[in-house]
Design a protein around this motif. Structure first.
Motif, PDB file in Angstrom:
ATOM      1  N   ARG A   1       0.669  -1.255  -0.133  1.00  0.00           N
ATOM      2  CA  ARG A   1       0.078   0.133  -0.031  1.00  0.00           C
ATOM      3  C   ARG A   1       0.931   1.172   0.034  1.00  0.00           C
ATOM      4  N   HIS A   2       2.029   1.090   0.305  1.00  0.00           N
ATOM      5  CA  HIS A   2       2.935   2.215   0.167  1.00  0.00           C
ATOM      6  C   HIS A   2       4.181   2.194  -0.974  1.00  0.00           C
ATOM      7  N   GLU A   3       4.056   1.420  -1.780  1.00  0.00           N
ATOM      8  CA  GLU A   3       4.965   1.297  -2.820  1.00  0.00           C
ATOM      9  C   GLU A   3       4.993   2.314  -4.009  1.00  0.00           C
ATOM     10  N   ALA A   4       3.996   3.059  -4.025  1.00  0.00           N
ATOM     11  CA  ALA A   4       4.074   4.144  -4.966  1.00  0.00           C
ATOM     12  C   ALA A   4       4.636   5.565  -4.441  1.00  0.00           C
ATOM     13  N   GLN A   5       4.241   5.626  -3.115  1.00  0.00           N
ATOM     14  CA  GLN A   5       4.645   6.749  -2.395  1.00  0.00           C
ATOM     15  C   GLN A   5       5.757   6.499  -1.455  1.00  0.00           C
ATOM     16  N   GLY A   6       6.045   5.509  -0.929  1.00  0.00           N
ATOM     17  CA  GLY A   6       6.980   5.226  -0.001  1.00  0.00           C
ATOM     18  C   GLY A   6       6.659   5.790   1.329  1.00  0.00           C
ATOM     19  N   GLY A   7       7.739   6.023   2.046  1.00  0.00           N
ATOM     20  CA  GLY A   7       7.560   6.984   3.486  1.00  0.00           C
ATOM     21  C   GLY A   7       7.330   6.123   4.626  1.00  0.00           C
ATOM     22  N   SER A   8       6.862   4.655   4.611  1.00  0.00           N
ATOM     23  CA  SER A   8       6.425   3.964   5.737  1.00  0.00           C
ATOM     24  C   SER A   8       7.762   3.315   6.268  1.00  0.00           C
ATOM     25  N   THR A   9       8.059   3.436   7.537  1.00  0.00           N
ATOM     26  CA  THR A   9       9.326   2.548   8.098  1.00  0.00           C
ATOM     27  C   THR A   9       8.599   1.682   9.196  1.00  0.00           C
ATOM     28  N   GLY A  10       7.548   2.012   9.773  1.00  0.00           N
ATOM     29  CA  GLY A  10       6.981   0.799  10.858  1.00  0.00           C
ATOM     30  C   GLY A  10       6.116  -0.051  10.075  1.00  0.00           C
ATOM     31  N   VAL A  11       5.787  -0.047   8.978  1.00  0.00           N
ATOM     32  CA  VAL A  11       4.972  -1.271   8.323  1.00  0.00           C
ATOM     33  C   VAL A  11       5.948  -2.262   7.875  1.00  0.00           C
ATOM     34  N   PRO A  12       7.043  -1.996   7.162  1.00  0.00           N
ATOM     35  CA  PRO A  12       8.075  -2.744   6.925  1.00  0.00           C
ATOM     36  C   PRO A  12       8.747  -3.563   8.069  1.00  0.00           C
ATOM     37  N   LEU A  13       9.107  -2.717   9.308  1.00  0.00           N
ATOM     38  CA  LEU A  13       9.547  -3.427  10.487  1.00  0.00           C
ATOM     39  C   LEU A  13       8.599  -4.483  11.188  1.00  0.00           C
ATOM     40  N   ALA A  14       7.194  -4.093  11.058  1.00  0.00           N
ATOM     41  CA  ALA A  14       6.438  -4.728  11.888  1.00  0.00           C
ATOM     42  C   ALA A  14       6.304  -5.979  11.004  1.00  0.00           C
ATOM     43  N   VAL A  15       5.894  -6.123   9.624  1.00  0.00           N
ATOM     44  CA  VAL A  15       6.028  -7.244   8.789  1.00  0.00           C
ATOM     45  C   VAL A  15       7.492  -8.036   8.803  1.00  0.00           C
ATOM     46  N   LEU A  16       8.455  -7.428   8.989  1.00  0.00           N
ATOM     47  CA  LEU A  16       9.861  -8.214   9.115  1.00  0.00           C
ATOM     48  C   LEU A  16       9.475  -9.201  10.541  1.00  0.00           C
ATOM     49  N   ALA A  17       8.998  -8.398  11.634  1.00  0.00           N
ATOM     50  CA  ALA A  17       8.800  -9.186  12.743  1.00  0.00           C
ATOM     51  C   ALA A  17       7.769 -10.360  12.746  1.00  0.00           C
ATOM     52  N   THR A  18       6.727  -9.966  11.852  1.00  0.00           N
ATOM     53  CA  THR A  18       5.722 -11.156  11.636  1.00  0.00           C
ATOM     54  C   THR A  18       6.517 -12.282  10.715  1.00  0.00           C
ATOM     55  N   THR A  19       7.191 -11.897   9.857  1.00  0.00           N
ATOM     56  CA  THR A  19       7.970 -13.001   9.005  1.00  0.00           C
ATOM     57  C   THR A  19       8.712 -13.975   9.780  1.00  0.00           C
ATOM     58  N   THR A  20       9.490 -13.125  10.871  1.00  0.00           N
ATOM     59  CA  THR A  20      10.294 -13.796  11.751  1.00  0.00           C
ATOM     60  C   THR A  20       9.385 -14.996  12.515  1.00  0.00           C
ATOM     61  N   ALA A  21       8.374 -14.535  12.984  1.00  0.00           N
ATOM     62  CA  ALA A  21       7.468 -15.342  13.925  1.00  0.00           C
ATOM     63  C   ALA A  21       6.888 -16.258  13.093  1.00  0.00           C
ATOM     64  N   LEU A  22       6.364 -16.202  11.893  1.00  0.00           N
ATOM     65  CA  LEU A  22       5.966 -17.256  11.155  1.00  0.00           C
ATOM     66  C   LEU A  22       6.861 -18.224  10.756  1.00  0.00           C
ATOM     67  N   ALA A  23       8.059 -17.795  10.365  1.00  0.00           N
ATOM     68  CA  ALA A  23       9.360 -18.914  10.217  1.00  0.00           C
ATOM     69  C   ALA A  23       9.370 -19.674  11.783  1.00  0.00           C
TER      70      ALA A  23
ATOM     71  N   ALA B   1      12.653  -0.501   5.508  1.00  0.00           N
ATOM     72  CA  ALA B   1      12.290  -0.104   6.646  1.00  0.00           C
ATOM     73  C   ALA B   1      13.458   0.978   7.096  1.00  0.00           C
ATOM     74  N   LEU B   2      14.688   0.898   6.534  1.00  0.00           N
ATOM     75  CA  LEU B   2      15.794   1.609   6.843  1.00  0.00           C
ATOM     76  C   LEU B   2      15.808   2.949   6.034  1.00  0.00           C
ATOM     77  N   ASN B   3      15.338   2.754   4.707  1.00  0.00           N
ATOM     78  CA  ASN B   3      15.146   3.752   3.699  1.00  0.00           C
ATOM     79  C   ASN B   3      13.855   3.407   3.067  1.00  0.00           C
ATOM     80  N   PRO B   4      12.862   3.865   3.445  1.00  0.00           N
ATOM     81  CA  PRO B   4      11.282   3.602   2.893  1.00  0.00           C
ATOM     82  C   PRO B   4      10.954   4.566   1.538  1.00  0.00           C
TER      83      PRO B   4
END
Length: 450
Positions: free
Chosen positions: A296-318, A394-397
């Motif tokens: 939902r942010h791929e056209a404008q960027g600017g979101s740091t929290g969403v990629p970080l939250a999804v990264l945490a979810t990915t780790t939890a799923l693994a 997350a580091l560079n949205p």
């Protein structure tokens, strides 16, 4: 002095004549509004056919440019909506509309679903894969039809706003593909058709309305979960469905217990036959939710929290895929039937249907078990594919890095499906699903995933 005064304008005129055409005063002819830009957010070039157009402007916060994935070459766009062009150009336009490079993330749903219910892939599995592919492509065509006005501003290179495919053709393709998918599901039986109908309704609801609401990620997650359940249902309930076993004589190490296990399994021919696949469907749906939230942010960027939250979810799923510890000792013994006290729906790692450990069901040395090591390797491939792009976003949205995170999430579905299949005791199926990765990577270089 008079001759010198005339020499200055003459020299100025000569200097101006050396400037490149169309770039005088810092703009292309026609002023700033006519300047040609190159949108590389989805890996495709702009619509201007001129080969000497200026390079892409900086995008994002730090001025990085989009990744050149091979499709950034300009399209020779035909007359708007005319449908003209060479057969190769028309084929490429449809490949971009349908995102054919993402198709390899679909067959693993049905195969993982078949493994989850302990069945060998058969006729029902093949019908489910065909239905899934059709419904997936219907969603892609419908997505671009619904977003044609927005894409005309943000992504003018896409097939519909660039005029290479007409809106009517895209909508018609979505309708035909949906009908074909439902027809294939109907061949697998009424339970499969019921699941496929729910999947089709979710796809259309998402594309036409829900994706612009807060319910968008949840709707997309539901669609992917239903896709896995479609494979499980069609495999378990299709006429002439294969026997339990997971894919071959040596595929499911608990396959020898098939006949006795069938006595306590959910009743074939009903939707409850796919109940053992529900945990795997939830895992895949949770991953899809995260990918959709990032997109939902791929056209404008600017979101740091969403990629970080999804990264945490990915780790939890693994961790969830790997969790539970030991493999069942009774399932290890080939040819051993179910013992008194065995729990229906238990997997090979000493867990019940919902991941709760069962006391006394493990054996020492599980870390050296080949099946367990395969699950670890496949889960590691999942983390390796999805994790780094999310961290970079997350580091560079910026839009390009956010788009790469979305592409990584789509590609990561394949090793996740393979890990789920192997975890269910179908290593051959898991390796077969993993074999789709090179094909997906090769095609992604030619056609953007997003």
């Amino acid at each position: 002095m008079r001759r010198r005064g005339r020499a200055v304008p003459a020299a100025l005129v000569a200097a101006l004549s050396l400037l490149p055409a169309g770039r005088r005063n810092g703009f292309a002819h026609g002023g700033p509004s006519a300047a040609v830009t190159d949108d590389r957010l989805s890996g495709a070039g702009g619509t201007a056919p001129a080969p000497d157009r200026p390079g892409p402007p900086p995008t994002g916060r730090t001025g990085e440019q989009g990744e050149d994935t091979g499709e950034s070459r300009p399209h020779a766009a035909p007359d708007r909506g005319s449908g003209r062009g060479t057969p190769r150009e028309r084929l490429r336009a449809w490949a971009e509309l349908l995102r054919v490079s993402a198709l390899f993330s679909v067959p693993g749903d049905a195969l993982a679903g078949a493994a989850a219910v302990g069945r060998r892939p058969g006729r029902g599995t093949a019908l489910a894969m065909g239905a899934s592919l059709c419904l997936y492509e219907a969603g892609m065509a419908l997505n671009d039809w619904a977003d044609r006005d927005e894409d005309a501003i943000d992504r003018p290179h896409r097939p519909i706003p660039s005029g290479r495919i007409s809106p009517a053709a895209a909508l018609g393709a979505a309708g035909v593909l949906t009908a074909t998918g439902l027809a294939l599901a109907a061949r697998a039986g009424r339970p499969a058709l019921t699941v496929a109908t729910g999947l089709a309704a979710t796809v259309w609801a998402y594309d036409l309305h829900l994706k612009h609401t807060k319910a968008g990620p949840a709707a997309m997650a539901a669609a992917r979960s239903l896709d896995l359940l479609l494979g499980a249902t069609a495999t378990a309930t299709a006429p002439g469905a294969g026997t339990p076993g997971g894919g071959g004589p040596s595929d499911n190490v608990a396959g020898a217990t098939a006949a006795a296990t069938a006595a306590v399994a959910p009743t074939p021919g009903t939707l409850t036959a796919a109940l053992p696949a529900l945990p795997a469907a939830l895992v895949l749906g949770a991953h899809t939710y995260g990918v959709t939230a990032v997109s939902r942010h791929e056209a404008q960027g600017g979101s740091t929290g969403v990629p970080l939250a999804v990264l945490a979810t990915t780790t939890a799923l693994a961790a969830a895929v790997l969790g539970g510890g030991e493999r069942s000792s009774r399932a290890t013994a080939r040819g051993a039937g179910p013992q008194p006290g065995d729990t229906p729906g238990q997997d090979l790692f000493g867990q019940d249907l919902f991941g709760r450990g069962i006391p006394g069901r493990g054996i020492p040395g599980w870390a050296t078990d080949p099946l367990r090591l395969l699950v670890i390797a496949l889960t590691g491939a999942y983390l390796r594919t999805a994790g780094p792009p999310l961290l970079h976003a997350a580091l560079n949205p910026s839009p390009p890095l956010t788009q790469r995170a979305v592409g990584g999430g789509i590609r990561a579905m394949i090793p996740l499906q393979a890990a789920l299949a192997a975890r269910a005791g179908a290593p051959v199926t898991g390796l077969a699903v993993m074999g789709l990765v090179p094909l997906a990577r090769s095609l992604a270089r030619k056609v953007s995933l997003t």
